[in-house]
Enzyme design. Structure first.
Site, PDB file in Angstrom:
ATOM      1  N   CYS A 134       0.835  -1.207   0.000  1.00  0.00           N
ATOM      2  CA  CYS A 134       0.000   0.000   0.000  1.00  0.00           C
ATOM      3  C   CYS A 134       0.867   1.254   0.000  1.00  0.00           C
ATOM      4  CB  CYS A 134      -0.909  -0.015   1.225  1.00  0.00           C
ATOM      5  SG  CYS A 134      -1.888   1.478   1.382  1.00  0.00           S
ATOM      6  N   CYS A 137      -0.364   4.108   2.188  1.00  0.00           N
ATOM      7  CA  CYS A 137      -0.166   3.935   3.642  1.00  0.00           C
ATOM      8  C   CYS A 137       1.303   4.105   4.019  1.00  0.00           C
ATOM      9  CB  CYS A 137      -0.574   2.550   4.111  1.00  0.00           C
ATOM     10  SG  CYS A 137      -1.960   1.847   3.280  1.00  0.00           S
ATOM     11  N   ASP A 138       2.201   3.509   3.259  1.00  0.00           N
ATOM     12  CA  ASP A 138       3.594   3.394   3.692  1.00  0.00           C
ATOM     13  C   ASP A 138       4.576   4.255   2.902  1.00  0.00           C
ATOM     14  OD1 ASP A 138       2.651   1.472   5.449  1.00  0.00           O
ATOM     15  OD2 ASP A 138       3.028  -0.180   4.071  1.00  0.00           O
TER      16      ASP A 138
END
Ligand code: NAP
Length: 308
Positions: A134, A137-138
Site C-alpha cells: 500500500c 499507507c507506507d
C-alpha cells in the site's frame, strides 16, 4: 436467537455500507460486521477522483467513514469482529465471530479482495520491513529513498504516481513490455524524471541486510539474465485476491476465487448476495461496489417480502 437481523452484511467497504444504508432506510434491521477498519480497500487509497460528487476528489479513509455514518443515521449497526464461519443454508443464516453468534434472514457478502503476493523468497519475512502492499499507507517511510514497484495495472500506476512525489527514485518492474494501466496514467508516468522501467522483467527475490529490504533480484524474461538492484523498499501491486475462502464450500467460485453472482448480486443460495469486488464482475471500482450494495438490498427486500 436474540440477535436475529433482517440482513447481516460481512465487510465494511462501499458495497457493504451501501447495502446497510439501503436496507436501514427501507426499514430493515441490518448488522454490518467488519474485521478491522471501515472503508475496505478504498481506506488505503490516498485520493479517489472517480467517485461522483467530490469535485476535488476525496481520500478513501474519509469516504469510508462518511459511508458508515450515512448508514448509521438510519439505524444500521456495526460490529468489529472477524467472521469465523457462516452457515448460509440454514434458516435463519448463522454467522459466528470470535465471541458472538448472529442470525440473519439474509446475508450480503461484501468482503472485497486482498493484495496478491509475488510469492518470492524474502517477501513474507520482510513484510513491514520494506515490503509493502500500500503506497498510500507506507509511501512516506521512503522519503528521498529508492523503491521498487512490481506490477503494471492501475494500482501499480497510482502507486508509482504517489511514490514518485516522495521517493528519490522509483524502479518499476513489469512482466510485459507495456502497462496494463488506463491511458490516463501513461503520459504522466513517462514524463516523471525519477521513474525508471524494467520491462519484460520479474522480481525473483527480495534481498535483505540487517532484517530490512536492501535490494531485489530482477530477471529479464526475454534474456533470462538476472540482476541485483539496490533499493530500500518494494511495493507489490500485482492485483488482488478475493476474500471468499470462508464461503468456498457453500457457494460457486470462479477459477480466480470470485463468488459467482451476476448484476443482481444473487448467489446460488436464496437470500445470500455477493456485492463489490468479491463477486464476478468486469469493473471493480468504488462506484460499482456501491451500486452492488444497493442492488443486493433491493433483492433482499424482495426476498424478505416473499416476492423472490
Ligand atoms: P490488475 O489490473 O489485475 O493488474 C495487475 C498487474 O500485475 C498486471 O499488470 C499484471 O501483469 C501484474 N501481475 C499479476 N500477477 C503478477 C505476478 N505474479 N508477477 C508480476 N506481475 C504480476 O490489478 P490492479 O492494478 O490491482 O487493479 C485491480 C482493479 O482495480 C482493476 O479493475 C483496476 O482498474 C481497479 N483500480 C482502478 C484504479 C483507478 O485509478 N481507476 C486504481 C486502482 C485499481 P499483466 O499486465 O501481465 O497481466
Amino acid at each position: 436467537m436474540d440477535k436475529i437481523y433482517d440482513m447481516i452484511i460481512i465487510g465494511g467497504g462501499p458495497g457493504g455500507y451501501t447495502a446497510a444504508l439501503y436496507a436501514a432506510r427501507a426499514g430493515l434491521k441490518p448488522l454490518l460486521i467488519e474485521k478491522m477498519s471501515v472503508g475496505g480497500q478504498m481506506a488505503l487509497t490516498e485520493q479517489i477522483d472517480n467517485y461522483p460528487g467530490f469535485e476535488t476528489g476525496v481520500d478513501g479513509f474519509s469516504l469510508g467513514e462518511k459511508m458508515k455514518q450515512a448508514a448509521e443515521r438510519f439505524g444500521a449497526e456495526t460490529k468489529f469482529a472477524s467472521v469465523l464461519s457462516a452457515d448460509l443454508k440454514s434458516e435463519p443464516k448463522v454467522i459466528k465471530t470470535s465471541n458472538d453468534v448472529f442470525y440473519g434472514k439474509t446475508v450480503v457478502i461484501s468482503t472485497g479482495a486482498d493484495p496478491r503476493e509475488l510469492g518470492v523468497d524474502g517477501e513474507r519475512e520482510l513484510r513491514g520491513r520494506g515490503v509493502s502492499y500500500c503506497a498510500a499507507c507506507d509511501g512516506m517511510f521512503f522519503k528521498g529513498k529508492t523503491v521498487v514497484v512490481a506490477g503494471g495495472g492501475n494500482t501499480a500506476a497510482a502507486d508509482i504516481m504517489v511514490l514518485s512525489r516522495i521517493a528519490a527514485k522509483v524502479l518499476v518492474v513489469h512482466r510485459r513490455d507495456s502497462l496494463r494501466a488506463s491511458k490516463v496514467y501513461h503520459d504522466a508516468l513517462m514524463k516523471a524524471e525519477n521513474v525508471e522501467f524494467f520491462w519484460d522483467a520479474q522480481v525473483t527475490e527480495i534481498l535483505s541486510d540487517g532484517g530490512k529490504v536492501a535490494g531485489v533480484r530482477i530477471k529479464n524474461l526475454k534474456t533470462g539474465e538476472e540482476t541485483a538492484v539496490d533499493c530500500d523498499g518494494i511495493f507489490v501491486a500485482i492485483g488482488r485476491k478475493p476474500a471468499s475462502e470462508l464461503f468456498a464450500d457453500q457457494l460457486d467460485l470462479d477459477e480466480r476465487g470470485y463468488i459467482v453472482a451476476g448484476e443482481s448480486t444473487e448467489t446460488a443460495i436464496p437470500g445470500v448476495y455477493a456485492a463489490g469486488d468479491v463477486r464476478t464482475k468486469v469493473l471493480r471500482q468504488v462506484v460499482t461496489a456501491a451500486a452492488d450494495g444497493a442492488v443486493a438490498a433491493h433483492y433482499a427486500e424482495e426476498y424478505l417480502a416473499g416476492r423472490k
